[in-house]
Design a protein around this motif. Structure first.
Motif, PDB file in Angstrom:
ATOM      1  N   SER A   6      -2.617  99.846   5.818  1.00  0.00           N
ATOM      2  CA  SER A   6      -2.961  99.926   4.393  1.00  0.00           C
ATOM      3  C   SER A   6      -4.731  99.604   4.325  1.00  0.00           C
ATOM      4  N   ARG A   7      -5.164 100.032   5.182  1.00  0.00           N
ATOM      5  CA  ARG A   7      -6.498  99.726   5.636  1.00  0.00           C
ATOM      6  C   ARG A   7      -7.023 101.139   4.798  1.00  0.00           C
ATOM      7  N   SER A   8      -5.989 102.039   5.646  1.00  0.00           N
ATOM      8  CA  SER A   8      -6.719 103.488   4.847  1.00  0.00           C
ATOM      9  C   SER A   8      -6.540 103.906   3.690  1.00  0.00           C
ATOM     10  N   GLN A   9      -4.964 103.173   3.369  1.00  0.00           N
ATOM     11  CA  GLN A   9      -4.575 103.632   2.074  1.00  0.00           C
ATOM     12  C   GLN A   9      -5.763 102.856   0.965  1.00  0.00           C
ATOM     13  N   ARG A  10      -6.413 101.661   1.775  1.00  0.00           N
ATOM     14  CA  ARG A  10      -7.011 101.063   0.821  1.00  0.00           C
ATOM     15  C   ARG A  10      -8.638 102.023   0.504  1.00  0.00           C
ATOM     16  N   VAL A  11      -8.847 102.183   1.599  1.00  0.00           N
ATOM     17  CA  VAL A  11     -10.230 103.045   1.580  1.00  0.00           C
ATOM     18  C   VAL A  11      -9.670 104.376   0.901  1.00  0.00           C
ATOM     19  N   ALA A  12      -8.531 104.808   1.186  1.00  0.00           N
ATOM     20  CA  ALA A  12      -8.673 105.963   0.312  1.00  0.00           C
ATOM     21  C   ALA A  12      -8.444 106.113  -1.000  1.00  0.00           C
ATOM     22  N   ASP A  13      -7.596 104.677  -1.621  1.00  0.00           N
ATOM     23  CA  ASP A  13      -7.877 104.349  -3.087  1.00  0.00           C
ATOM     24  C   ASP A  13      -9.108 104.640  -3.542  1.00  0.00           C
ATOM     25  N   GLN A  14      -9.551 103.244  -3.029  1.00  0.00           N
ATOM     26  CA  GLN A  14     -10.936 103.566  -3.565  1.00  0.00           C
ATOM     27  C   GLN A  14     -11.929 104.867  -3.905  1.00  0.00           C
ATOM     28  N   ILE A  15     -12.060 105.562  -2.335  1.00  0.00           N
ATOM     29  CA  ILE A  15     -12.725 107.099  -2.021  1.00  0.00           C
ATOM     30  C   ILE A  15     -12.029 107.826  -3.084  1.00  0.00           C
ATOM     31  N   GLN A  16     -10.723 107.358  -3.828  1.00  0.00           N
ATOM     32  CA  GLN A  16     -10.044 109.007  -5.153  1.00  0.00           C
ATOM     33  C   GLN A  16     -10.979 107.839  -6.773  1.00  0.00           C
ATOM     34  N   ARG A  17     -10.663 106.593  -6.518  1.00  0.00           N
ATOM     35  CA  ARG A  17     -11.858 106.259  -7.872  1.00  0.00           C
ATOM     36  C   ARG A  17     -13.231 106.245  -7.560  1.00  0.00           C
ATOM     37  N   GLU A  18     -13.711 106.490  -6.793  1.00  0.00           N
ATOM     38  CA  GLU A  18     -15.514 106.439  -6.924  1.00  0.00           C
ATOM     39  C   GLU A  18     -15.492 107.977  -7.320  1.00  0.00           C
ATOM     40  N   LEU A  19     -14.453 108.881  -6.742  1.00  0.00           N
ATOM     41  CA  LEU A  19     -14.652 110.492  -6.819  1.00  0.00           C
ATOM     42  C   LEU A  19     -14.792 110.593  -8.058  1.00  0.00           C
ATOM     43  N   SER A  78     -22.911 111.720   0.038  1.00  0.00           N
ATOM     44  CA  SER A  78     -24.312 110.692   0.226  1.00  0.00           C
ATOM     45  C   SER A  78     -24.141 109.551  -1.197  1.00  0.00           C
ATOM     46  N   GLN A  79     -23.298 110.415  -1.960  1.00  0.00           N
ATOM     47  CA  GLN A  79     -23.155 108.833  -3.141  1.00  0.00           C
ATOM     48  C   GLN A  79     -22.251 107.621  -2.264  1.00  0.00           C
ATOM     49  N   LEU A  80     -20.859 108.123  -2.449  1.00  0.00           N
ATOM     50  CA  LEU A  80     -19.916 107.060  -1.542  1.00  0.00           C
ATOM     51  C   LEU A  80     -20.660 106.476  -0.813  1.00  0.00           C
ATOM     52  N   SER A  81     -21.486 106.325   0.258  1.00  0.00           N
ATOM     53  CA  SER A  81     -22.192 105.865   1.378  1.00  0.00           C
ATOM     54  C   SER A  81     -22.812 104.949   0.804  1.00  0.00           C
ATOM     55  N   SER A  82     -23.361 105.031  -0.684  1.00  0.00           N
ATOM     56  CA  SER A  82     -24.110 103.594  -1.419  1.00  0.00           C
ATOM     57  C   SER A  82     -23.481 103.529  -2.049  1.00  0.00           C
ATOM     58  N   ARG A  83     -22.132 103.705  -2.271  1.00  0.00           N
ATOM     59  CA  ARG A  83     -21.177 102.346  -3.277  1.00  0.00           C
ATOM     60  C   ARG A  83     -20.422 102.170  -2.612  1.00  0.00           C
ATOM     61  N   MET A  84     -19.695 102.250  -1.566  1.00  0.00           N
ATOM     62  CA  MET A  84     -18.424 101.756  -0.509  1.00  0.00           C
ATOM     63  C   MET A  84     -19.315 101.022   0.904  1.00  0.00           C
ATOM     64  N   LYS A  85     -19.115 100.395   1.148  1.00  0.00           N
ATOM     65  CA  LYS A  85     -19.035  99.421   2.239  1.00  0.00           C
ATOM     66  C   LYS A  85     -18.239 100.009   3.427  1.00  0.00           C
ATOM     67  N   LEU A  86     -18.877 100.773   4.025  1.00  0.00           N
ATOM     68  CA  LEU A  86     -17.896 101.943   5.362  1.00  0.00           C
ATOM     69  C   LEU A  86     -19.036 101.990   6.168  1.00  0.00           C
ATOM     70  N   ARG A  87     -19.109 101.593   7.641  1.00  0.00           N
ATOM     71  CA  ARG A  87     -19.878 102.540   9.346  1.00  0.00           C
ATOM     72  C   ARG A  87     -19.675 103.899   8.831  1.00  0.00           C
ATOM     73  N   VAL A  88     -18.527 104.548   8.693  1.00  0.00           N
ATOM     74  CA  VAL A  88     -18.286 106.182   8.136  1.00  0.00           C
ATOM     75  C   VAL A  88     -17.921 106.875   7.479  1.00  0.00           C
ATOM     76  N   ILE A  89     -18.462 107.597   6.269  1.00  0.00           N
ATOM     77  CA  ILE A  89     -18.338 108.373   5.185  1.00  0.00           C
ATOM     78  C   ILE A  89     -17.590 109.261   5.535  1.00  0.00           C
ATOM     79  N   PRO A  90     -16.202 109.526   5.149  1.00  0.00           N
ATOM     80  CA  PRO A  90     -15.775 110.790   5.963  1.00  0.00           C
ATOM     81  C   PRO A  90     -15.921 111.988   5.156  1.00  0.00           C
ATOM     82  N   GLN A  91     -16.253 112.992   6.068  1.00  0.00           N
ATOM     83  CA  GLN A  91     -16.506 114.635   5.665  1.00  0.00           C
ATOM     84  C   GLN A  91     -14.983 114.940   4.228  1.00  0.00           C
TER      85      GLN A  91
END
Length: 118
Positions: A6-19, A78-91
């Motif tokens: 569920s965490r990885s799905q939430r991260v994926a959903d947030q990446i989708q919205r932000e992108l 780099s824009q995702l890293s400023s918008r999301m609170k993750l230690r690792v921003i995926p390639q």
């Protein structure tokens, strides 16, 4: 296990919205026209994300769009890293999603089959 999923799905959903927002508002590359992000899959360690997208452009334009997305991936990351609170921003790996195109093709075949019955 389900908590991790569920965490990885939430991260994926947030990446989708932000992108979707970033591509629409921040990316100025003329090769990238109107695209729709259909899905995002993130690896368990958050090192990589497959970004599935679709467009109504021709196959030739899809090649240009893919080149534009690859070119913009560092900026988007780099824009995702400023918008999301993750230690690792995926390639980011952009993959053209053919499912809508395939669905339209199948729908056309069905319409033709029904039309030929009369």
């Amino acid at each position: 296990m389900s908590k991790d999923f569920s965490r990885s799905q939430r991260v994926a959903d947030q990446i989708q919205r932000e992108l979707a927002d970033l591509i629409k508002a921040e990316v100025k590359d003329p090769r990238i026209g109107m695209i729709t992000i259909t899905a995002v899959e993130v690896t368990r360690d958050y090192a990589h994300a497959k970004i599935f997208y679709t467009t109504l452009s021709s196959k030739e334009d899809n090649i240009l769009i893919e080149e534009g997305l690859k070119h913009a991936s560092g900026f988007l990351r780099s824009q995702l890293s400023s918008r999301m609170k993750l230690r690792v921003i995926p390639q980011l790996h952009f993959i053209y999603d053919e499912s809508i195109e395939r669905g339209l093709y199948l729908s056309r075949l069905i319409d033709e089959a029904i039309g030929n019955k009369d």
